[in-house]
Design a protein around this motif. Structure first.
Motif, PDB file in Angstrom:
ATOM      1  N   HIS A 285       0.843  -1.190   0.000  1.00  0.00           N
ATOM      2  CA  HIS A 285       0.000   0.000   0.000  1.00  0.00           C
ATOM      3  C   HIS A 285       0.880   1.243   0.000  1.00  0.00           C
ATOM      4  CE1 HIS A 285      -2.863  -2.953   1.581  1.00  0.00           C
ATOM      5  NE2 HIS A 285      -3.800  -2.163   1.107  1.00  0.00           N
ATOM      6  N   LEU A 295      -3.253   3.731  -2.323  1.00  0.00           N
ATOM      7  CA  LEU A 295      -3.278   2.819  -3.466  1.00  0.00           C
ATOM      8  C   LEU A 295      -2.784   1.457  -3.028  1.00  0.00           C
ATOM      9  CD1 LEU A 295      -1.646   4.828  -6.366  1.00  0.00           C
ATOM     10  CD2 LEU A 295      -4.037   4.276  -6.085  1.00  0.00           C
ATOM     11  N   GLU A 296      -3.437   0.446  -3.539  1.00  0.00           N
ATOM     12  CA  GLU A 296      -2.926  -0.909  -3.333  1.00  0.00           C
ATOM     13  C   GLU A 296      -2.199  -1.291  -4.616  1.00  0.00           C
ATOM     14  OE1 GLU A 296      -5.823  -3.779  -2.198  1.00  0.00           O
ATOM     15  OE2 GLU A 296      -4.370  -5.423  -2.258  1.00  0.00           O
ATOM     16  N   ILE A 297      -0.916  -1.566  -4.491  1.00  0.00           N
ATOM     17  CA  ILE A 297      -0.116  -1.906  -5.669  1.00  0.00           C
ATOM     18  C   ILE A 297      -0.079  -3.432  -5.792  1.00  0.00           C
ATOM     19  CG2 ILE A 297       2.157  -1.658  -6.783  1.00  0.00           C
ATOM     20  CD1 ILE A 297       1.057   1.088  -6.310  1.00  0.00           C
ATOM     21  N   SER A 298      -0.605  -3.917  -6.889  1.00  0.00           N
ATOM     22  CA  SER A 298      -0.672  -5.381  -7.040  1.00  0.00           C
ATOM     23  C   SER A 298       0.621  -5.949  -7.627  1.00  0.00           C
ATOM     24  CB  SER A 298      -1.852  -5.747  -7.940  1.00  0.00           C
ATOM     25  OG  SER A 298      -1.741  -5.043  -9.158  1.00  0.00           O
TER      26      SER A 298
ATOM     27  N   GLN B  15      -8.834  -1.573 -15.895  1.00  0.00           N
ATOM     28  CA  GLN B  15      -7.666  -2.293 -15.378  1.00  0.00           C
ATOM     29  C   GLN B  15      -6.622  -2.334 -16.487  1.00  0.00           C
ATOM     30  OE1 GLN B  15      -7.777  -4.277 -12.333  1.00  0.00           O
ATOM     31  NE2 GLN B  15      -9.794  -3.462 -11.857  1.00  0.00           N
ATOM     32  N   HIS B  17      -3.470  -4.215 -16.609  1.00  0.00           N
ATOM     33  CA  HIS B  17      -2.453  -5.167 -16.160  1.00  0.00           C
ATOM     34  C   HIS B  17      -2.000  -5.986 -17.366  1.00  0.00           C
ATOM     35  CE1 HIS B  17      -4.717  -4.948 -12.086  1.00  0.00           C
ATOM     36  NE2 HIS B  17      -3.908  -3.923 -12.262  1.00  0.00           N
ATOM     37  N   ARG B  47      -8.485   2.486 -12.973  1.00  0.00           N
ATOM     38  CA  ARG B  47      -8.520   2.336 -11.518  1.00  0.00           C
ATOM     39  C   ARG B  47      -7.295   1.555 -11.040  1.00  0.00           C
ATOM     40  NH1 ARG B  47     -10.777   5.861 -11.895  1.00  0.00           N
ATOM     41  NH2 ARG B  47     -12.974   6.398 -11.744  1.00  0.00           N
ATOM     42  N   SER B  48      -6.763   0.752 -11.926  1.00  0.00           N
ATOM     43  CA  SER B  48      -5.636  -0.080 -11.523  1.00  0.00           C
ATOM     44  C   SER B  48      -4.648  -0.191 -12.678  1.00  0.00           C
ATOM     45  CB  SER B  48      -6.174  -1.460 -11.125  1.00  0.00           C
ATOM     46  OG  SER B  48      -5.121  -2.271 -10.714  1.00  0.00           O
ATOM     47  N   ASP B  50      -0.502  -1.434 -13.483  1.00  0.00           N
ATOM     48  CA  ASP B  50       0.740  -2.000 -12.947  1.00  0.00           C
ATOM     49  C   ASP B  50       1.900  -1.703 -13.895  1.00  0.00           C
ATOM     50  OD1 ASP B  50       0.513  -3.769 -15.015  1.00  0.00           O
ATOM     51  OD2 ASP B  50       0.335  -5.562 -13.771  1.00  0.00           O
ATOM     52  N   GLN B  79      -5.301   8.154  -8.908  1.00  0.00           N
ATOM     53  CA  GLN B  79      -4.595   6.889  -8.701  1.00  0.00           C
ATOM     54  C   GLN B  79      -3.556   6.664  -9.800  1.00  0.00           C
ATOM     55  OE1 GLN B  79      -7.865   7.278  -8.473  1.00  0.00           O
ATOM     56  NE2 GLN B  79      -8.677   6.152  -6.722  1.00  0.00           N
TER      57      GLN B  79
END
Lengths: 341, 135
Positions: A285, A295-298, B15, B17, B47-48, B50, B79
């Motif tokens: 996080h 933010l949650e970093i995956s 997403q 990823h 939202r996400s 990587d 974000q």
């Protein structure tokens, strides 16, 4: 002769007022005071202060959060935890009463308060009032002095504190309410800039550069004081650490990363070539303090939680040992380490 | 002769990823291979994101620049913005608060360069996840 009851609340410094907050807001995060900051916990510092002032016995109530990790939001404390906590405090009070103490300090740990136990006890004795409550310019603090002989036997401790009009005692020292991770960051900055007595757990290898036991810093790393690198932490080559940043114990900052005005909490890996600014990183996080978002970093190559190396975090071990009645020995071991760097 | 196609606005998925990047790149491939691609990525739904997503953004920018085009980002969510800053690539991209502003920035630059407003052409990339076409 004075004793103390230290209550580790799940809700920060808001204490009594916090009890009336919505449940969702009340139990959303663990107590920041138990987390490791500059190699130690605010809770540990408070207990050390009490011990050095000769306060004995010290009863500790509440196990603290299961996770010492500040941004780990997965834990939720049961809704009745708060009342159970104060019920336990009432039971501890009954035990202390039998020891015929003149006064008892009640501390609800959440805020970090620098105070002189002797001064507040003297204030209480001179005024001869049932309850004295500490305050600062921002309002009341969850630090009381009570006369155990004046408390009716049937009443709960929290009910008594709420029902009795206290005499205010103005705390002359540094206070940080630790209500949010932003306050945690402020505590780090204030400590590294010597604005309070919260001292980093390590050796000051150069002015403003603190290193804990077993920490490793590559030769090519640039450290711009003040900074703190906790025990067992590792900083790889070409990194830059600046603006009162702190790398807590057993964390790792990988090659070429810049850490500016940020905290990397314990057991956190920060990947290669990153730019962590105005943030708190905790496992996977990251909280950006400028934007106020978590933010949650995956992606584990960017941020991740590192396995603990068979070591339990300071705050947690401290509490566990307190519960088994080893308060003096454990606090010294957990918070006064020598360094070999 | 200086020619250019329309500015293409593409909605980036929520997403971004490794799995999503493959599909997205398959759709995007022909557009990146065109002459002077002018692309706006509307990032409002991200939202996400990587490292694979960030790599993809950098790859797209690189391909666009190679062909004398450009890639601009629009409506970055906080974000996404934090992640780009964390991964030290925020300064590489031109970012705008809205897609309209990003599109306008292309036309302004082009108008300044050739002395007349840009001509808009129909696109062959209608099926490529294009949600808006400026013009």
């Amino acid at each position: 002769m004075a004793g103390a009851i230290v209550v580790v609340e799940p809700g920060g410094s808001r204490g009594v007022e916090f009890a009336h907050a919505p449940l969702s807001a009340r139990f959303q995060r663990p107590t920041l005071a138990c987390g490791e900051v500059l190699g130690r916990s605010a809770l540990g510092q408070v207990v050390e202060t009490l011990q050095s002032a000769g306060i004995d016995p010290i009863a500790l109530v509440g196990k603290g959060p299961p996770s010492p990790h500040v941004l780990d939001q997965t834990h939720r404390v049961a809704s009745n935890a708060w009342s159970l906590l104060w019920q336990e405090a009432t039971e501890k009070l009954a035990g202390l009463r039998e020891q015929k103490l003149n006064a008892i300090l009640i501390l609800s740990v959440g805020a970090y308060i620098e105070f002189g136990p002797a001064e507040i006890l003297e204030f209480h004795r001179e005024l001869n009032q049932p309850v004295v409550r500490a305050c600062d310019e921002q309002g009341v603090l969850n630090l009381w002095v009570i006369d155990p002989a004046r408390i009716p036997a049937h009443i709960g401790l929290m009910n008594y504190l709420q029902a009795t009009r206290p005499v205010p005692y103005s705390v002359p020292g540094y206070v940080n309410r630790l209500d949010s991770p932003r306050d945690l960051r402020r505590l780090v900055v204030d400590s590294l800039n010597c604005r309070c007595n919260f001292k980093p757990d390590g050796v000051e290898v150069k002015p403003g550069i603190w290193m804990g036991q077993g920490s490793q810093v590559e030769r090519t790393v640039r450290l711009v004081a003040p900074v703190f690198i906790g025990r067992g932490a590792k900083v790889e080559g070409q990194c830059l650490l600046t603006r009162a940043s702190n790398i807590e114990s057993d964390s790792q900052v990988d090659y070429g990363t810049v850490i500016e005005d940020s905290s990397v909490l314990s057991n956190t890996y920060v990947g290669i070539g990153l730019d962590l600014s105005h943030s708190i990183a905790d496992g996977n996080h990251v909280l950006n303090l400028q934007r106020g978002i978590v933010l949650e970093i995956s992606d584990p190559v960017v941020l991740r939680r590192l396995e603990t190396k068979g070591r339990v975090e300071t705050g947690r071990r401290f509490i566990a040992n307190v519960e088994s009645g080893e308060i003096a020995a454990s606090s010294g071991q957990g918070n006064r380490r020598s360094t070999d760097s | 002769m200086l020619t250019s196609g329309p500015v293409i606005v593409i909605q980036v998925p929520e997403q971004l990823h490794a799995a999503e990047v493959c599909n997205f790149m398959q759709e995007l491939g022909p557009l990146l291979e065109s002459n002077r691609p002018r692309i706006v990525f509307d990032c409002s739904q991200i939202r996400s994101l990587d490292s694979a997503g960030v790599e993809m953004l950098l790859h797209c920018l690189e391909e666009a620049l190679k062909r004398d085009g450009d890639l601009k980002l629009a409506a970055l969510s906080p974000q996404a913005d934090v992640i780009l800053e964390l991964m030290r690539v925020a300064r590489v991209f031109e970012a705008f608060p809205t897609s309209e502003e990003a599109v306008r920035s292309f036309t302004t630059v082009l108008a300044d360069a050739v002395g007349h407003p840009a001509a808009w052409h129909p696109t062959v990339f209608g099926e490529l996840g294009v949600v808006k076409q400026a013009g």
